[in-house]
Each structure stands twice: as structure tokens, then as C-alpha cells.
Design an enzyme around this catalytic site. Sequence first.
Site, PDB file in Angstrom:
ATOM      1  N   PRO A  84      -0.352  -2.439   3.185  1.00  0.00           N
ATOM      2  CG  PRO A  84       0.680  -3.663   1.504  1.00  0.00           C
ATOM      3  CD  PRO A  84      -0.474  -2.746   1.757  1.00  0.00           C
ATOM      4  CB  CYS A  85       2.213   0.326   6.887  1.00  0.00           C
ATOM      5  SG  CYS A  85       2.944   1.876   7.445  1.00  0.00           S
ATOM      6  CD  GLN A  86       9.563  -2.350   4.333  1.00  0.00           C
ATOM      7  OE1 GLN A  86       8.904  -2.639   3.348  1.00  0.00           O
ATOM      8  NE2 GLN A  86      10.868  -2.411   4.341  1.00  0.00           N
TER       9      GLN A  86
END
Length: 559
Positions: A84-86
Site C-alpha cells: 500500500p502507498c498513500q
Amino acid sequence: MSGKLTAVDLFSGAGGLSLGFIQTGHVEIIAAVENNASAQQTYLANHPDVELFGDIQNVDYNLILDECKRKGTEKVDIVFGGPPCQGFSNANRQKASLISANNQLVKEFVKAIKLLNPDGFVLENVKELKSSKHKFFLSSHDEQEIVGMGIVTSEEKVSLGEVTSFKTELLDFLNESLRAPFAKYEVLDKILFSKLNHLNRKKKEAELYLKKTRSAIKNFYENWEKLHDYYWCPEYKEKWMQLKDLLQDEESPLEEVFSCLNEVIIIQQIIMRAGEIETNGLIVDQFYTIDNEIIVNLQTYIVLDYLKAKFKSLGYKFNEDQLVLNSANFGAPQQRERLFLVGVKNGLCEQNEVRLPEPIIRNPEQFYTVKDAIEDLENVWPYVLMEDDQQPLTKATMINRNPLLTYLQAGLGNVHNHIMTDTRETALQRFQMLQQGQNFHHLDDSYKGTYSNPQRTQNTVYLRLNYNNPSGTVLNIRKSMWIHPVKDRAVSIREAARLQTFPDNFVFMGSKDAQYQQVGNAVPPLLGRAVADQLLYYLGRSPIKSLKEIITLPQTVDI
């Protein structure tokens, strides 16, 4: 061992990428890492022989290497996964945290590559990863490494929040306490703070939420003063005590309650964000103000720049420029764009460059459609209750099946997970008003009354799918209330899984919402298969049967 390449799936979710790699016939999954309990259930139900690990930050990679040895091999050949990468966004005032913990998980993927040292890897992510919004904050812990790899940093003005009172006092406190633990000045009970913060965002529904909050926090009043270890200034302490009085007194004017609450919440959020800066060792000079904003300059660097530099330093070559693939080009009845980095160890790849696979179906008019994928389930009414799914439903017999449907049906006459959200009267009325391809915004205003701000509703909400086109990106379609193209009902979990190219012999586990979420989070297996085929080519393997042979009609194959 079977002569197959060994692989590890990181952030595996339900196992879409794993399935894509397994379908090549050349890969055996040794271990997977997934922290979500429902996704773990699904993964193990479909990959029972895989060693499953939980939180990636606690994984002992020696145990994975031991698992390889137990199965007769000394190494991991392939590592793949989608951390995941925000994105970093200075504009988002609603974020609870300044620093997304998800961004750090990208570095856990890099750590796994370093420790497992595979011959090849695949990193999958949102296509926006290539934008400058996806950044890391530079810390004293990584400054030497970042500079040593030649990564360019830039300075960002970051707002910690906007204050209308105590601005000067707060600024002095932050700068004087820059290297002190800010946590001791925060509200000690995070549950209480969460309830107050939630109330602060619900001013429009004040009477309802204020009553609920008063009931939920009444046990905190007795020790209200002790809910801080320290008070950063006497005036703030007075404000905190005033808030208790206003909350206790049910005759307090709403404006006074919310004015006091807002001041407390904003100040707490600023102190908490300053605490994040301190805890993470971010490089900072001092805090200052622009108008009423508390501002700090932080050094940042782009996530993709970091990944490329790091993988090069570990001895890999990978696709540098072409980064994004659309699942519709590889047989999915869905327009879904994802970013992929495919890496191969220097010396193993004879080609000068590594590239992503070329599209199999190039012409958008030849993309598979929603109808191609789910028409056989049109008259098979889905279950609503989860327990009913123990008895599978019978599919319709299709005389002229297209290659995609043949793949999706997996040779089975029955189907599991054909379960949908129950449709209530208000939703059903909306369903009946919408034609294929229409969404919430096509409804008459008289049908939008339950939404507080209808104009801000996304175009994917109450979307009736169009049989004659691929769908848009499948997310959690239960939350979006996607509608079947020709039936006045919700799209089922199995139908969503079909759009994602999970075959019917892949069974989802967990609650109804967990299953919808797993489907939405997944990498379409056929897209994963295309990338797997490409990586295997660089590792000297040819697929037993190519994806092109499986999913294309004769007229769609590029000659």
C-alpha cells in the site's frame, strides 16, 4: 521440488497475483505475507500448501528461507507484491496523521528484496505512484542513504493546522519544545479523543451526535483534568476544563460547545502532528505561521525515485519508462490501470532493457465486456444470506461461450460467492430509475434526499453497469452500490470477481463486506498472469500455454 521457480507473495491480499503466477505452470508459491484476517482465510482456502505470515514488519525472512530448504531448494527465485502507498497531500486537512504508515510499507518490500535476493521481482501499485505526490519525508535516519544514492530532495511547506486562538503561544511552545516528547501534551485517552474529533466533524448533525457523544463519554468527566500528563499552557488548560463544563451541561448553546471543541481539537491535532515529526526524526528547522496556519518546512523525496535507486543499488535492471498496464488489454472485462516494476538480476537478463508485456488486445472495440463475463449469471438470482452459500447455485448453460467465459467458468456447473447486498426500498427505487451506464447523478433530485451533499457524490455510486462495455475499476462495489446491467439488483461478489478475472473455482471467505473488499483490492489474475509471463521470459522460461492463447478470439490476436 518440482522444477518450478519458487516465489513469495508480499501483501498478498486474497491472492490475485499468486494465482496469475501459478497459472503460468512454472511457479510454486513458498510463502505469502498478509495481515488481514479475512484475506488470510481466502488465501489459505485457495493456496493451502503456502506458509502464511502476518505483519510484514515482524517477518523473519530466515523462516522463509528455511521453508525453501524444507521443499528442496536453497533460494527464493521470485518476490512479488503490492505494498500500500498513500500519496502525500498537504491539502488534506481531514487526515488523522501527517505521515501515512502505508508509505513505510513500500520500504518493507525493498527490505524483503534485499534479504531474499531473488532473481526477479514484481512490484505492483496504483498508477499514481509515478506522480510527485507520492513522497517520503526525509529523516535523520535515512539522510545519509538518500544523499549517497543521489536522490534529489525538495522542500515542502507543510501545514499542521489552522488556529484562531493561542497562535503566538502555540508557536512559541512548538519551537521551544522541538526536541521534547510532544506525546505527553496530548489527550491521553485515544478513544475519548476519537469521539471528540468525530463530534467536531458533525456540526451539521449537532443535536443527534452531541447527544450520542455526551452519553458515550460521561465516564470521563470525573478524571477530566488528569486526561493530560501536562498542559502546554495555562490558557489551554482552562479551555479544556471549559469544554468539560459545556459538554456536561445539556443546556449549553451549541455554538459555544462547538467553538470550544474546535479549538481544542485543532490544537491537539497540531501537537500530535508535531509529535509525528519528532518521533520519525524528520529534518526540520522551526515552525512558523502564514496567516493562521502553523507551517513547517520538511524535506521530501519521491517514492518512485527511491525505489529505482534502491533496486539499482541491489543489482537489478527493470522497466524505467513504461510503467502502467491496463487490465482490459490482457483479457479483463474491466478498465483498470496499475503500475508495475519488473526487476531482473543483472547478468541473468541478456536483453539490454526490461519492459512490461505488450498489450494482447489493442483495439478498445475488441475489449471483453461485462456481458462476456457475467451473462450466464443473469437469471441466477444471488443469495443474500451468507449461510445459504453452502449450497452452490447452478449456472446457465451458454452454447457459444467466449474464451473469457470459458476461463471464468473453470469447467464448473455450479458457482459459489454469488451473494449480494440486500436491496432496500429506497435503493430499489433508485435502481429502477437508472439505465445502463447511468449513475447517481442521473437521478431526479427527489431520489437524492438521503445524501447530505449530492453534488460531491462520485460518479461510481449507484452505477448501473453497461453490458456492452468493460466496467470501470472494480473497488468495493458494495459501498458504491453497483447495479446489474439488466436486473434491478446489486452486483454480486462472484460477478465482481468475474470482472476481476477470478475463475469460479477461486472461493472467497469471510463476511460479505470482507469478500467485496477483497475482490476490490485484488490484482486481476489475468493481468498478474501477463506480467508473470513477461518476467519468466527474462528468467529463461516459456509459459506452458500463453495468455494470448487462453483469452483471445482469432480476430483479436495481433499478427
